[in-house]
Design a protein around this motif. Structure first.
Motif, mmCIF file in Angstrom:
data_model
loop_
_atom_site.group_PDB
_atom_site.id
_atom_site.type_symbol
_atom_site.label_atom_id
_atom_site.label_comp_id
_atom_site.label_asym_id
_atom_site.label_seq_id
_atom_site.Cartn_x
_atom_site.Cartn_y
_atom_site.Cartn_z
ATOM 1 N N ASN A 1 41.277 3.218 16.827
ATOM 2 C CA ASN A 1 41.303 4.085 18.016
ATOM 3 C C ASN A 1 42.456 3.703 18.946
ATOM 4 N N ARG A 2 42.621 2.398 19.116
ATOM 5 C CA ARG A 2 43.694 1.923 19.989
ATOM 6 C C ARG A 2 45.059 2.332 19.431
ATOM 7 N N LEU A 3 45.184 2.246 18.136
ATOM 8 C CA LEU A 3 46.443 2.602 17.483
ATOM 9 C C LEU A 3 46.702 4.109 17.580
ATOM 10 N N GLY B 1 45.352 -6.274 7.486
ATOM 11 C CA GLY B 1 44.001 -6.796 7.233
ATOM 12 C C GLY B 1 43.967 -7.631 5.964
ATOM 13 N N GLN B 2 45.027 -8.399 5.732
ATOM 14 C CA GLN B 2 45.205 -9.115 4.461
ATOM 15 C C GLN B 2 44.723 -10.554 4.526
ATOM 16 N N ASP B 3 44.637 -11.160 3.353
ATOM 17 C CA ASP B 3 44.316 -12.596 3.232
ATOM 18 C C ASP B 3 42.962 -12.931 3.860
ATOM 19 N N GLY B 4 42.072 -11.951 3.943
ATOM 20 C CA GLY B 4 40.744 -12.213 4.500
ATOM 21 C C GLY B 4 40.657 -12.060 6.010
ATOM 22 N N GLY B 5 41.759 -11.705 6.672
ATOM 23 C CA GLY B 5 41.735 -11.591 8.135
ATOM 24 C C GLY B 5 42.085 -10.186 8.594
ATOM 25 N N SER B 6 41.208 -9.561 9.376
ATOM 26 C CA SER B 6 41.489 -8.205 9.859
ATOM 27 C C SER B 6 41.124 -8.085 11.334
ATOM 28 N N SER B 7 41.683 -7.063 11.988
ATOM 29 C CA SER B 7 41.290 -6.763 13.365
ATOM 30 C C SER B 7 39.819 -6.347 13.338
ATOM 31 N N TYR B 8 39.070 -6.811 14.312
ATOM 32 C CA TYR B 8 37.638 -6.509 14.298
ATOM 33 C C TYR B 8 37.182 -6.028 15.670
ATOM 34 N N PRO B 9 36.389 -4.978 15.744
ATOM 35 C CA PRO B 9 36.058 -4.078 14.638
ATOM 36 C C PRO B 9 37.208 -3.103 14.375
ATOM 37 N N LEU B 10 37.292 -2.640 13.142
ATOM 38 C CA LEU B 10 38.406 -1.758 12.779
ATOM 39 C C LEU B 10 38.376 -0.442 13.549
ATOM 40 N N ARG B 11 37.157 0.014 13.855
ATOM 41 C CA ARG B 11 37.063 1.281 14.592
ATOM 42 C C ARG B 11 37.858 1.191 15.909
ATOM 43 N N ARG B 12 37.714 0.052 16.595
ATOM 44 C CA ARG B 12 38.414 -0.102 17.868
ATOM 45 C C ARG B 12 39.927 -0.237 17.656
ATOM 46 N N PHE B 13 40.316 -1.010 16.628
ATOM 47 C CA PHE B 13 41.740 -1.173 16.312
ATOM 48 C C PHE B 13 42.370 0.180 15.995
ATOM 49 N N ASP C 1 49.407 -7.996 13.694
ATOM 50 C CA ASP C 1 49.408 -9.019 14.741
ATOM 51 C C ASP C 1 50.274 -8.613 15.929
ATOM 52 N N GLN C 2 51.336 -7.849 15.677
ATOM 53 C CA GLN C 2 52.296 -7.560 16.750
ATOM 54 C C GLN C 2 52.527 -6.072 16.969
ATOM 55 N N ILE C 3 51.712 -5.240 16.331
ATOM 56 C CA ILE C 3 52.026 -3.802 16.319
ATOM 57 C C ILE C 3 52.010 -3.184 17.725
ATOM 58 N N PHE C 4 51.182 -3.730 18.630
ATOM 59 C CA PHE C 4 51.148 -3.143 19.974
ATOM 60 C C PHE C 4 52.286 -3.660 20.846
ATOM 61 N N GLU C 5 52.789 -4.845 20.538
ATOM 62 C CA GLU C 5 53.944 -5.368 21.295
ATOM 63 C C GLU C 5 55.252 -4.853 20.728
ATOM 64 N N ILE C 6 55.262 -4.583 19.420
ATOM 65 C CA ILE C 6 56.501 -4.157 18.758
ATOM 66 C C ILE C 6 56.236 -2.860 18.003
ATOM 67 N N ARG D 1 47.990 4.565 21.055
ATOM 68 C CA ARG D 1 49.332 3.995 21.207
ATOM 69 C C ARG D 1 49.970 3.847 19.833
ATOM 70 N N PRO D 2 50.417 4.976 19.251
ATOM 71 C CA PRO D 2 50.896 4.938 17.871
ATOM 72 C C PRO D 2 52.153 4.079 17.709
ATOM 73 N N ALA D 3 52.375 3.663 16.491
ATOM 74 C CA ALA D 3 53.571 2.903 16.136
ATOM 75 C C ALA D 3 54.521 3.817 15.365
ATOM 76 N N ALA D 4 55.678 3.287 15.021
ATOM 77 C CA ALA D 4 56.641 4.077 14.259
ATOM 78 C C ALA D 4 56.194 4.270 12.813
ATOM 79 N N VAL D 5 55.341 3.363 12.320
ATOM 80 C CA VAL D 5 54.905 3.443 10.922
ATOM 81 C C VAL D 5 53.418 3.782 10.831
ATOM 82 N N ASN D 6 53.020 4.284 9.666
ATOM 83 C CA ASN D 6 51.599 4.487 9.392
ATOM 84 C C ASN D 6 50.948 3.133 9.126
#
Ligand SMILES: [Zn+2]
Length: 524
Positions: free
Chosen positions: A143-145, A129-141, A107-112, A148-153
């Motif tokens: 690619n965006r990640l 992508g837990q509890d039945g809710g995920s970024s959609y579509p994952l391919r775009r999520f 939810d906040q990986i691009f801001e934090i 703009r990588p984060a500190a964690v995998n």
């Protein structure tokens, strides 16, 4: 939501792992350097004098660990050579980076992107992508990640609720038709092809709660056909708990894929003391061939919504409201962390709000949901969240000892529940050192290699040559969580250095600003 993030001055820095170059770094331009045509060798770091826990559960071994580039290249080998960076870890424990199998970090990986909530507790991979809710579509999520990588995998499940929403929209308060199930299967296939770990469900939430069991089985079969897995916030964590456990076992049996119970808990008074019964049921299912596993976070209280407490969504039902306050969480144990219609209620319990409103707790609970539901219908967004104390310590401790229980946070990168910042140090400090519930090597195993196995990761989760250099260096004598419901973003004590893909992302109380995290797609 205020961030409440506090800058922490770590105590006991005398034993701090120091980064000390052993000798002047090799000069690749010098005549002794490799020929120009060869790629320059990756920088090498040797961690010396650490008590090394490799993640398998084996006892600690005081030895050297050498990392080169993004890989662990040697364990137990020679000491540092000239040009290699040395980390003196005397008195400290080196473990594989922790793998959080149930994170809401997306939810906040691009801001934090520093993801200090995670790295400050030794987490190097989050599974979203837990509890039945995920970024959609994952391919775009994904690619965006990668741009703009984060500190964690980051790895992700594909959410059943997300697929249901794409296909059924607002008309979700019913079982899906065969055509709709097939359309969800088609979309799930795309998400699996993009690299989803598997299918996640949140069967206690909208819209998943309205699904028939067969719908979930059919989708799980699609995930299975891609070599994926199933993970679930099961259909009930209180009233219909045992039926929900049977349902997830049955999904594993029918769809023939590994299934995992998310944030396992005994969250209703009537079930307190029945951890043994639960684990016996899971062991029996395993013995019969169902690959069922589980994760949990180490707190007696959860964080969710008020509406989840009413599985019939009959929010005006006084009998249901009294059952909630009697069996699931007492008015004193139900703390609002966000309340759109009356922001001053945030930080107060239902008992306190009832006194303010000169009302009784049952009426107050019903009033609160009526207010927030009206606002939700207007804004289209969830406007409340609540922390509920529903579990008891002996159950948490018993669940923690199950051989197939890995750990998770269920946390946000800046959320209202302290689990987002404190889960792993709480296990290592409170449950391992103070309570003796688990031995340290076993706790590290359940935080790393076991979690990797449960997510299907084969190249992380252990300290072994050839695996990725995701590592956490901590002081087992002082490691402890400091986050609380009133200060949920306090970083923990005792986490000294954290490497992700060979790069230090957190050191001595602060993120380094490096962002070497990768997208972890399911290996096909
Ligand atoms: Zn959940």
């Amino acid at each position: 939501m205020s961030t409440n993030r506090r800058n922490l001055v770590l105590r006991g820095l005398l034993l701090m792992a120091a980064l000390v170059p052993a000798a002047p770094a090799r000069d690749y331009a010098s005549p002794t350097a490799p020929a120009a045509a060869e790629a320059p060798a990756a920088p090498v770091t040797v961690i010396v004098h650490a008590s090394v826990l490799d993640g398998t559960g084996s006892p600690a071994r005081r030895t050297n660990v050498r990392i080169s580039g993004d890989l662990i290249v040697d364990v137990g080998g020679a000491g540092p050579a000239a040009g290699e960076t040395v980390v003196d870890a005397d008195g400290l424990t080196l473990a594989p980076g922790f793998i959080d199998t149930h994170s809401h970090g997306s939810d906040q990986i691009f801001e934090i992107p520093d993801a200090t909530a995670a790295t400050s507790q030794g987490i190097t991979t989050i599974v979203v992508g837990q509890d039945g809710g995920s970024s959609y579509p994952l391919r775009r999520f994904f690619n965006r990640l990668e741009r703009r990588p984060a500190a964690v995998n980051v790895a992700s499940y594909a959410g059943h609720g997300t697929l249901r929403d794409r296909v059924m929209g607002d008309d979700f308060r019913r079982p899906a038709t065969q055509d709709e199930i097939e359309e969800m299967q088609r979309l799930l296939g795309k998400e699996m092809a993009a690299g989803a770990v598997g299918l996640s469900s949140g069967l206690e939430y909208d819209p998943g709660i309205y699904s028939a069991p067969e719908e979930v089985v059919e989708l799980a079969k699609t995930a299975a056909s891609f070599g994926g897995r199933y993970i679930s916030h099961i259909r009930s964590e209180d009233r219909y708990f045992w039926k929900a456990i049977d349902e997830i076992i049955e999904i594993g049996r029918q769809a023939k894929l590994p299934v995992q119970i998310s944030h396992t808990k005994l969250a209703m008074r009537s079930w307190w003391g029945q951890a043994d019964k639960l684990l016996a049921r899971l062991d029996k299912a395993r013995a019969s061939g169902v690959d069922i596993t589980a994760d949990m976070y180490p707190y007696l209280y959860w964080e969710s919504t008020l509406t989840v407490l009413f599985p019939g969504r009959d929010f005006e039902n006084r009998a249901e409201a009294s059952l909630v306050l009697k069996e699931i969480a007492a008015p004193e144990g139900l703390l609002l962390t966000e309340f759109g219609p009356e922001p001053s209620y945030a930080g107060k319990t239902v008992a306190e709000i009832a006194r303010l409103r000169r009302s009784d707790p049952v009426t107050t609970l019903i009033d609160l949901i009526r207010m927030s539901e009206a606002m939700r219908k207007e804004t289209g967004e969830s406007v409340e969240s609540v922390i509920g104390t529903s579990m008891q310590e002996p159950d948490v401790e018993r669940l923690m000892t199950w051989r197939e229980m890995n750990f998770c946070t269920d946390g946000y990168l800046e959320g209202p529940h302290p689990r987002g910042f404190g889960s792993y140090p709480r296990i290592l400090g409170h449950y391992v050192r103070e309570r003796g519930v688990l031995k340290l090597p076993q706790a590290v195993h359940q935080a790393s290699a076991l979690a990797a196995a449960h997510m299907g990761f084969t190249d992380r989760g252990q300290i072994r040559p050839g695996l990725h250099a995701d590592l956490v260096l901590f002081d087992p004598r002082i490691v402890r969580d400091r986050a609380t419901p009133t200060h949920p973003h306090a970083v923990s004590d005792g986490i000294r250095s954290v490497w992700v893909n060979g790069v230090v992302v957190y050191r001595d109380g602060k993120s380094t600003g490096e962002r070497p995290g990768r997208v972890l797609r399911r290996a096909s």
